[in-house]
Design an enzyme around this catalytic site. Structure first.
Site, PDB file in Angstrom:
ATOM      1  N   ASP A   1     -10.727 -17.946  74.713  1.00 44.03           N
ATOM      2  CA  ASP A   1     -11.940 -17.148  74.845  1.00 44.03           C
ATOM      3  C   ASP A   1     -11.725 -16.154  75.992  1.00 44.03           C
ATOM      4  OD1 ASP A   1     -14.419 -16.100  75.320  1.00 44.03           O
ATOM      5  OD2 ASP A   1     -15.470 -18.014  75.398  1.00 44.03           O
TER       6      ASP A   1
ATOM      7  N   ALA B   1     -11.546  -8.419  71.126  1.00 44.36           N
ATOM      8  CA  ALA B   1     -12.578  -7.617  71.786  1.00 44.36           C
ATOM      9  C   ALA B   1     -13.948  -8.040  71.288  1.00 44.36           C
ATOM     10  CB  ALA B   1     -12.372  -6.128  71.516  1.00 44.36           C
TER      11      ALA B   1
ATOM     12  N   THR C   1     -16.653  -6.449  69.590  1.00 46.30           N
ATOM     13  CA  THR C   1     -16.687  -5.177  68.851  1.00 46.30           C
ATOM     14  C   THR C   1     -18.022  -4.869  68.174  1.00 46.30           C
ATOM     15  OG1 THR C   1     -15.783  -6.270  66.898  1.00 46.30           O
ATOM     16  CG2 THR C   1     -14.205  -5.214  68.386  1.00 46.30           C
TER      17      THR C   1
ATOM     18  N   THR D   1     -10.219   1.975  71.565  1.00 46.82           N
ATOM     19  CA  THR D   1     -11.023   2.522  70.478  1.00 46.82           C
ATOM     20  C   THR D   1     -11.326   4.010  70.641  1.00 46.82           C
ATOM     21  OG1 THR D   1     -13.258   2.372  69.481  1.00 46.82           O
ATOM     22  CG2 THR D   1     -13.067   1.730  71.768  1.00 46.82           C
ATOM     23  N   ASP D   2     -11.588   4.668  69.522  1.00 41.64           N
ATOM     24  CA  ASP D   2     -12.049   6.060  69.535  1.00 41.64           C
ATOM     25  C   ASP D   2     -13.438   6.194  70.168  1.00 41.64           C
ATOM     26  OD1 ASP D   2     -12.893   4.552  67.262  1.00 41.64           O
ATOM     27  OD2 ASP D   2     -13.507   6.363  66.215  1.00 41.64           O
TER      28      ASP D   2
ATOM     29  N   TYR E   1     -20.505  -0.439  74.344  1.00 45.48           N
ATOM     30  CA  TYR E   1     -19.208  -0.813  73.771  1.00 45.48           C
ATOM     31  C   TYR E   1     -18.126   0.135  74.271  1.00 45.48           C
ATOM     32  CZ  TYR E   1     -15.422  -1.219  70.367  1.00 45.48           C
ATOM     33  OH  TYR E   1     -14.193  -1.343  69.787  1.00 45.48           O
TER      34      TYR E   1
ATOM     35  N   LYS F   1     -14.988  -0.732  76.824  1.00 46.30           N
ATOM     36  CA  LYS F   1     -13.596  -0.560  76.391  1.00 46.30           C
ATOM     37  C   LYS F   1     -12.851   0.408  77.311  1.00 46.30           C
ATOM     38  CE  LYS F   1     -11.701  -1.965  73.229  1.00 46.30           C
ATOM     39  NZ  LYS F   1     -10.801  -3.152  73.163  1.00 46.30           N
TER      40      LYS F   1
ATOM     41  N   TRP G   1     -11.482   3.141  63.088  1.00 44.21           N
ATOM     42  CA  TRP G   1     -11.862   2.691  61.737  1.00 44.21           C
ATOM     43  C   TRP G   1     -10.788   1.790  61.113  1.00 44.21           C
ATOM     44  CZ3 TRP G   1     -14.316   7.517  58.855  1.00 44.21           C
ATOM     45  CH2 TRP G   1     -15.454   7.943  59.551  1.00 44.21           C
TER      46      TRP G   1
END
Length: 290
Positions: free
Chosen positions: A35, A59, A61, A100-101, A124, A128, A149
């Site tokens: 975890d 993550a 997400t 991530t984008d 989020y 990140k 994606w």
């Protein structure tokens, strides 16, 4: 090479496990075994383990849930990666951390490069980005790979949800005014070993399939591929809806987050295949058998 994969039960982690188990000594930790919010357990489990590369594909997400649970989002997405990076530093191992984008605000209308300023508009995205900074501050050999994606066979994603809806309903729709690029887990798994070596420069790298699309374009192409493969659907066309129609969403989503892969191509001499080719491959491989 001895490789540890954190998040091995997820869509990306499972693909990496499958891709690498033949050529490398691979161990995976799913959420039940490790975890990311429990730092003492991370140190206890990984501290006594030898490895060359640690890949973090885990993550928090759920973009909307991050808004209502920001402390947990930052603990898993920002502080957990910092602990992983510190452990890698102690072992002289490399950390490859996926981001991530959503670190971008979506205001740009040309593909985002690694040099563009990150400006997230959701918890989020903020968590990140904080994770990226924590990883890169810990060691210059560590690599942050931003993807967008992500789809693949191990966990349902947007594309699978759309196919299922089209199998069950006469009419389906998807957002037509939000743009990015799908990224196939199989393609991520194939490209990543080029960056395993500790002698390979760290930093930030963008990777996605080539091109750009809206969710409507993405869904329509998936249904076209299903039709071509003889997969029965009730709906053959995808209608359009708008981002502003998503009134049940809590978090803001960036409108445009196409990632430039020019740096990846410059480093490797390879251009990623198009998202249409990748989606067609996925549906041929995994839906034609069903």
């Amino acid at each position: 090479m001895k490789i540890l994969i954190v998040g091995a039960g997820g869509r990306l982690g499972a693909a990496l496990m499958r891709e690498y188990h033949c050529e490398h000594d691979v161990a995976g930790f799913n959420h039940a075994r490790l975890d990311l919010s429990n730092f003492d357990k991370i140190r206890e489990k990984l501290g006594g383990t030898d490895f060359d590369v640690l890949i973090n594909a885990a993550a928090f997400t759920n973009v909307d849930l991050c808004e209502t649970q920001p402390d947990q989002a930052f603990r898993i997405n920002a502080e957990g990666p910092r602990v992983l990076a510190e452990i890698c530093g102690e072992k002289n191992a490399k950390l490859i951390h996926f981001s991530t984008d959503y670190v971008f605000d979506g205001e740009k209308r040309a593909p985002y490069t690694e040099e563009d300023e990150a400006n997230p508009i959701s918890v989020y995205g903020e968590s990140k980005l904080a994770g990226e900074k924590n990883v890169l501050a810990t060691g210059d050999q560590h690599l942050v790979v931003r993807v967008s994606w992500v789809f693949g066979p191990d966990r349902p994603s947007f594309i699978d949800g759309m196919i299922q809806r089209a199998q069950e309903n006469e009419k389906v729709d998807a957002i037509a005014d939000k743009f990015s690029t799908p990224t196939y887990t199989r393609d991520i798994a194939e490209m990543l070993p080029r960056f395993f070596g500790t002698d390979v420069e760290g930093g930030i790298l963008h990777f996605a399939n080539a091109g750009r699309c809206s969710w409507q374009d993405y869904a329509q192409w998936a249904l076209d591929c299903c039709d071509k493969a003889g997969i029965s659907l009730k709906a053959k066309t995808v209608g359009a809806c708008k981002l502003k129609d998503m009134t049940n969403w809590v978090a803001h989503r960036p409108v445009y987050t196409v990632l430039s892969t020019a740096k990846y191509t410059q480093l490797t001499g390879i251009s990623p295949r198009t998202w249409r080719e990748a989606v067609d491959d996925y549906i041929t491989r995994f839906y034609s058998k069903k």
